[in-house]
Each structure stands twice: as C-alpha cells, then as structure tokens.
Write an enzyme that holds these catalytic residues in place. Structure first.
Site, PDB file in Angstrom:
ATOM      1  N   TYR A   1       3.268   6.025  11.595  1.00 33.81           N
ATOM      2  CA  TYR A   1       3.469   4.665  12.100  1.00 33.81           C
ATOM      3  C   TYR A   1       4.377   3.795  11.241  1.00 33.81           C
ATOM      4  O   TYR A   1       4.683   2.677  11.631  1.00 33.81           O
ATOM      5  CB  TYR A   1       2.124   3.958  12.288  1.00 33.81           C
ATOM      6  CG  TYR A   1       1.235   3.879  11.057  1.00 33.81           C
ATOM      7  CD1 TYR A   1       1.464   2.953  10.050  1.00 33.81           C
ATOM      8  CD2 TYR A   1       0.153   4.756  10.910  1.00 33.81           C
ATOM      9  CE1 TYR A   1       0.650   2.890   8.933  1.00 33.81           C
ATOM     10  CE2 TYR A   1      -0.672   4.684   9.786  1.00 33.81           C
ATOM     11  CZ  TYR A   1      -0.419   3.748   8.814  1.00 33.81           C
ATOM     12  OH  TYR A   1      -1.235   3.689   7.708  1.00 33.81           O
TER      13      TYR A   1
ATOM     14  N   ARG B   1       0.854  -1.185   0.000  1.00 36.44           N
ATOM     15  CA  ARG B   1       0.000   0.000   0.000  1.00 36.44           C
ATOM     16  C   ARG B   1       0.893   1.239   0.000  1.00 36.44           C
ATOM     17  O   ARG B   1       1.486   1.592   0.996  1.00 36.44           O
ATOM     18  CB  ARG B   1      -0.900  -0.017   1.258  1.00 36.44           C
ATOM     19  CG  ARG B   1      -2.009   1.020   1.241  1.00 36.44           C
ATOM     20  CD  ARG B   1      -2.705   1.072   2.603  1.00 36.44           C
ATOM     21  NE  ARG B   1      -1.948   1.868   3.547  1.00 36.44           N
ATOM     22  CZ  ARG B   1      -1.971   1.712   4.877  1.00 36.44           C
ATOM     23  NH1 ARG B   1      -2.692   0.751   5.414  1.00 36.44           N
ATOM     24  NH2 ARG B   1      -1.260   2.495   5.658  1.00 36.44           N
TER      25      ARG B   1
ATOM     26  N   HIS C   1      -4.094   4.524   4.538  1.00 38.00           N
ATOM     27  CA  HIS C   1      -5.194   3.570   4.677  1.00 38.00           C
ATOM     28  C   HIS C   1      -6.488   4.182   4.145  1.00 38.00           C
ATOM     29  O   HIS C   1      -7.219   3.552   3.378  1.00 38.00           O
ATOM     30  CB  HIS C   1      -5.356   3.179   6.142  1.00 38.00           C
ATOM     31  CG  HIS C   1      -6.537   2.311   6.417  1.00 38.00           C
ATOM     32  ND1 HIS C   1      -6.610   0.999   6.015  1.00 38.00           N
ATOM     33  CD2 HIS C   1      -7.710   2.573   7.051  1.00 38.00           C
ATOM     34  CE1 HIS C   1      -7.766   0.481   6.384  1.00 38.00           C
ATOM     35  NE2 HIS C   1      -8.449   1.410   7.007  1.00 38.00           N
TER      36      HIS C   1
END
Length: 348
Positions: A252, A239, A243
């Site tokens: 993160y 990815r 998100h």
C-alpha cells in the site's frame, strides 16, 4: 498557535551533555529491543508484534520529559516510551506472550497498554481530572498514533480535558500511516496539532526524529498542563517497518514518497552523527552502549522464558469480586477440557 521546534546545536540547547548521551543510550536500547523482539516473533516466540523502528527518538524524547510523579498512558506501539520511562524489557516481552502486563509489579505510574484504537484517551482525561480533584501535582502524558485522531474517543477525551482544564499532554506520534491509510486520507486538517483549537488549548508540532526537540516540546507541554492548560503535541516521525508482523506495507505504500528526508531518515543514525559532531560520542562509547543494551536484552529474554505459565484461574478470578455464572461455566468447561488425556500440555 502551532509552534514548530527543530534541531539546534547541542551547545545552544537547554540539555546537558549527560542528558544528551542518556537519550542516545535509551534510543539504542529501544532499537535493540525492537530488532530482538521482531526476530523472536519470526521464530514463533510470540504470536504478534508491532515494530516501531524509526520512532525511537520521538518516544524516548517524550519519556525523558516526564517527572517521576507523572502518568504515562500508552498504547500498543509505545514500547520505546515505556522502556525509556523505566518499564523492564522483560515485562513488555511477557505481555506479548500473554502474561499480565506488569509481571515485575513495578511502582511506575504507567497504565496498561491500550490495543483498541484511542480508547485510552478519555481514560487519560479522566485521570487528569482526578489529579485535579485530589490536588495532585502530577500531569498525564497520553500516547497515541495519528490514526487515533479519526476516532470519536479522541474528540471526547480532548473536549473533556479542555472543558475541565485537565493536566494532560496528548502526545500524537504522527508516523504517516494508520495501518494502510495515509494521513491525508483520514483528515482534511492541514495538521493534527491544529485540532487542539476546537477544544480551547494549544497545539504544538515537533520534529519527531530529534529527541532533544521532542523532550523540550513535551517538557513545556507538561508544565503548561500542570498549570491547567492541556496541550496536543504532534510529533512528526515515520514508521520504517510494517504496522505489525502480520502486515505487508509494500502492498500500500511507495516507501518514503512525498515526505522530506529529515522525517524519513533513520533517527538513530541522525542523532549519533549529531552527538559525534558535538564531540560527546565516540566509537568506544557507542560500542559500550550497544553491548550494555544487548546484555540487558539477554537478561530480559531469560527472565521471560523462565517465568512459569499462569494458572488457568488467572484469566477468570481477578476480573470480578464474585464470578458471574457465565464466567463460572467457562472456567468449569476449560478445567474439564484441559483434564482430558488427549489435550497436549501448553508450552512455549
């Protein structure tokens, strides 16, 4: 057994030149859609959007393995897969603006997107079992992310499929992250594919940045499923973005850390180079495909913007044959509230 399928020269593959270019065309369509949708969300055109940049080859390869009679059971990040399977771009855009999911009323075998994580997996198993009962030759392809494998619905769905020999391919797109949680923090299994062993069927791992390899893996899995043997396919991809548009991945993750270059490379660039080296793609065709994708997107946005707002009753009336008192009271309250003089008319 956990097979790994990777990139092979086009001349040695089982894919025709036309099919290879068609895969490229769908990847470009998906990439352009993702870029346009993200830009539209940033200017308030829709409230939220889940980007899928980096996962186009995986989804397109899987979609192009499906037969017309097969069923696709998608989730919220499977827009590239839906578009490649034939869902109009305008339908996907309208869904993100709060309209019924399939505004065009197409006749494709596609379930509504599942936004709650993994809830579609038992539905897919049930759909496959129903196909068996009806003597239907269709198989089911159920899409989900690696985070879904940590949910109970995943285990229940695969268990039912294994016990009842349901014709289902469980297509797990492992992009490395379940929102902010890396794969190694959510499962101690060395692979996701090996989880299939617990349910009595095969698990397959595939290079998710190679659309032809994914197509081959999913096509083989669908054939196996039609014969009564479900398959779990783990497509290894990455990815590249957030998100969702409300997420900040820089908080993160150390981008692309601890992952090989083949997995984090841009699948569109990689596949374009592959086709150019095979002599089936040149600048003129690249420009033609990009222009056609942009034109399709322009028409999709125009369709979405020109679609009238749903009626107030649409949110209540299709749910039950007879509206229960609680919903009837909510409908009456909404009608009274929106009739007030100081309530501004809803508009986009």
């Amino acid at each position: 057994m956990h097979r790994v399928i990777g990139e092979t020269p086009l001349a040695e593959s089982q894919v025709s030149t036309d099919e290879a270019v068609a895969c490229y065309r769908d990847i470009v369509r998906a990439r352009r859609f993702d870029e346009r949708a993200l830009a539209l969300q940033r200017r308030g055109w829709m409230s939220g959007y889940p980007p899928f940049k980096g996962q186009e080859a995986s989804q397109v390869g899987a979609a192009r393995a499906l037969a017309e009679e097969d069923w696709l059971v998608p989730t919220y990040r499977s827009n590239a897969m839906q578009i490649a399977y034939g869902v109009p771009m305008s339908d996907v855009l309208l869904f993100r603006r709060g309209y019924p999911e399939y505004a065009s009323e197409h006749d494709l075998n596609v379930f509504p997107q599942s936004v709650p994580i993994a809830t579609q997996i038992p539905h897919a198993a049930g759909l496959g079992m129903a196909a068996n009962y009806e003597g239907d030759d269709a198989a089911v392809c159920c899409y989900f992310g690696d985070g879904a494998t940590s949910e109970g619905d995943f285990h229940e769905g695969l268990n039912f499929a294994g016990v009842f020999d349901a014709p289902v391919v469980f297509f797990c797109e492992n992009n490395g992250w379940a929102i902010s949680l890396p794969r190694e923090r959510q499962t101690a299994s060395a692979t996701i594919a090996q989880k299939a062993d617990a349910y009595g069927f095969e698990g397959v791992r595939v290079d998710g940045n190679d659309p032809l390899a994914v197509r081959e893996a999913v096509a083989g899995a669908l054939e196996s499923a039609r014969g009564g043997d479900p398959v779990l396919v783990e497509s290894l991809t990455y990815r590249q973005g957030a998100h969702t548009t409300s997420d900040d991945p820089s908080r993160y993750r150390d981008d692309r850390a601890d992952l090989p270059a083949w997995r984090t490379a841009d699948p569109l660039d990689r596949y374009e180079s592959y086709l150019r080296e095979a002599g089936v793609l040149d600048d003129d065709l690249v420009d033609e495909i990009a222009a056609a994708a942009d034109e399709e997107l322009d028409e999709a946005v125009e369709t979405a913007e020109s679609t009238p707002l749903p009626e107030q009753g649409d949110v209540f009336e299709p749910v039950y044959e007879e509206l229960p008192p609680r919903l009837a009271n909510q409908q009456a309250w909404l009608a009274e509230f929106t009739a007030k003089d100081d309530v501004r008319e809803l508009e986009y």
